[in-house]
Design a protein around this motif. Structure first.
Motif, short mmCIF file in Angstrom:
data_model
loop_
_atom_site.label_atom_id
_atom_site.label_comp_id
_atom_site.label_asym_id
_atom_site.label_seq_id
_atom_site.Cartn_x
_atom_site.Cartn_y
_atom_site.Cartn_z
N SER A 94 0.83 -1.21 0.00
CA SER A 94 0.00 0.00 0.00
C SER A 94 0.86 1.26 0.00
O SER A 94 0.57 2.23 -0.70
N ILE A 95 1.93 1.24 0.81
CA ILE A 95 2.83 2.40 0.86
C ILE A 95 3.52 2.60 -0.48
O ILE A 95 3.64 3.73 -0.99
N VAL A 96 3.97 1.49 -1.08
CA VAL A 96 4.64 1.59 -2.39
C VAL A 96 3.70 2.15 -3.44
O VAL A 96 4.07 3.03 -4.23
N ILE A 97 2.45 1.66 -3.44
CA ILE A 97 1.48 2.13 -4.43
C ILE A 97 1.17 3.61 -4.21
O ILE A 97 1.02 4.38 -5.17
N SER A 98 1.08 4.03 -2.94
CA SER A 98 0.78 5.44 -2.65
C SER A 98 1.90 6.37 -3.12
O SER A 98 1.67 7.56 -3.36
N LEU A 99 3.09 5.85 -3.25
CA LEU A 99 4.23 6.68 -3.70
C LEU A 99 4.22 6.88 -5.22
O LEU A 99 4.95 7.76 -5.72
N PHE A 100 3.43 6.11 -5.92
CA PHE A 100 3.40 6.24 -7.38
C PHE A 100 2.95 7.63 -7.81
O PHE A 100 3.41 8.16 -8.83
N LYS A 101 2.01 8.25 -7.05
CA LYS A 101 1.51 9.57 -7.45
C LYS A 101 2.62 10.62 -7.41
O LYS A 101 2.66 11.54 -8.24
N TYR A 102 3.55 10.48 -6.47
CA TYR A 102 4.67 11.42 -6.41
C TYR A 102 5.61 11.21 -7.59
O TYR A 102 6.20 12.16 -8.12
N ILE A 103 5.74 9.95 -8.00
CA ILE A 103 6.57 9.67 -9.17
C ILE A 103 5.96 10.28 -10.42
O ILE A 103 6.65 10.90 -11.25
N ASN A 104 4.62 10.18 -10.55
CA ASN A 104 3.93 10.77 -11.70
C ASN A 104 4.05 12.30 -11.68
O ASN A 104 4.24 12.93 -12.74
N ALA A 108 6.47 14.03 -10.37
CA ALA A 108 7.84 14.39 -10.74
C ALA A 108 8.04 14.27 -12.25
O ALA A 108 8.68 15.12 -12.87
N GLN A 109 7.47 13.22 -12.85
CA GLN A 109 7.60 13.05 -14.29
C GLN A 109 6.88 14.17 -15.03
O GLN A 109 7.40 14.70 -16.02
N ASN A 110 5.68 14.53 -14.56
CA ASN A 110 4.93 15.61 -15.21
C ASN A 110 5.66 16.94 -15.08
O ASN A 110 5.68 17.75 -16.03
N LYS A 111 6.23 17.17 -13.91
CA LYS A 111 6.96 18.41 -13.69
C LYS A 111 8.17 18.49 -14.61
O LYS A 111 8.48 19.55 -15.19
N ALA A 112 8.88 17.37 -14.74
CA ALA A 112 10.03 17.34 -15.64
C ALA A 112 9.61 17.58 -17.08
O ALA A 112 10.29 18.29 -17.84
N ALA A 113 8.47 16.99 -17.47
CA ALA A 113 7.96 17.19 -18.83
C ALA A 113 7.58 18.65 -19.06
O ALA A 113 7.85 19.23 -20.12
#
Length: 259
Positions: free
Chosen positions: A179-189, A191-196
């Motif tokens: 659950s914790i790992v899955i909840s961290l996916f939104k931060y990864i997205n 970061a990717q959107n911000k970089a884009a």
């Protein structure tokens, strides 16, 4: 070391004795061979008495000495079984006896094997040992020896409950981790959107700078064309309406020097 040799000697004597006991006071007709029940029981009693004297270090020494030898496979297995049971039951106190002072036991047969079951009293709890005898290499011999510590119903249920609780806890911990790992996916997205977005912004900036440079260059050329047109008209003493400057090309300095 002497006690270890004593136990090994007992097993050797058992093998020889069973080989010689091809006919005796057979009390069971369910086996394809005859055996002496009293001799089997006596051998088990002597074996338990010998094991009773062994320390933990001596037991480990026997297991180590047996190694991977096939001829000592039964002895090694028996010592490993007793070592496990001893952790829960403690050392042997005595075997349970009947009113006549003889060792209590139960003899059964299964698949042409003779099984002698003996209950042993130990420091913490009772242990049940099973000696299985059968035909090995055409001789009656010991095929297996096991020791099993006896637990009460409450202890068994408690152990089962603890195992269940441990299993459930493990599952819950794994689910929580996932659950914790899955909840961290939104931060990864994010970061990717911000970089884009930063990349897109940089591209737009580059485009704007390029357009400005092209515009400035065009304006500079327009002014230069106007000046050249006026100069030509002045030299020709004519109006600028009679010709049009379509392109401007830079001429190397060397050609001006030759003129």
């Amino acid at each position: 070391m002497k006690k270890i040799k004593k136990l090994l000697l007992i097993f050797s004597v058992l093998t020889c004795m069973f080989a010689l006991t091809s006919c005796g006071d057979s009390n069971n007709e369910k086996t394809s061979y005859s055996y002496s029940e009293s001799e089997l029981v006596t051998s088990v009693s002597q074996d338990i008495a010998a094991i009773k004297e062994f320390t933990d270090q001596q037991i480990d020494g026997i297991i180590q000495d047996c190694g991977s030898f096939e001829s000592k496979k039964v002895l090694k297995s028996a010592m490993e079984s007793w070592k496990t049971a001893k952790k829960d039951a403690g050392s042997i106190v005595e075997v349970y006896k009947d009113d006549a002072g003889a060792m209590q036991y139960k003899l059964t047969t299964k698949d042409d094997d003779v099984i002698i079951k003996v209950k042993i009293k130990c420091e913490k709890r009772d242990v049940v040992t099973n000696y299985t005898f059968g035909i090995v290499n055409d001789n009656l011999d010991v095929k297996e020896i096991t020791y099993e510590a006896q637990f009460t119903m409450g202890e068994t249920l408690m152990k089962a409950a603890l195992n269940t609780l441990m299993g459930i806890s493990t599952v819950l911990l794994v689910l929580a981790f996932l659950s914790i790992v899955i909840s961290l996916f939104k931060y990864i997205n994010r970061a990717q959107n911000k970089a884009a977005e930063q990349k897109n912004g940089l591209d737009k900036t580059v485009v704007q700078i390029t357009e400005k440079e092209e515009t400035a260059e065009t304006e500079d050329n327009t002014e230069l064309i106007a000046v050249i047109t006026a100069a030509i008209a002045s030299m020709e003493q004519t109006s600028t309406d009679g010709f049009v400057v379509r392109s401007i090309r830079k001429v190397p300095n060397s050609k001006w020097k030759k003129a």
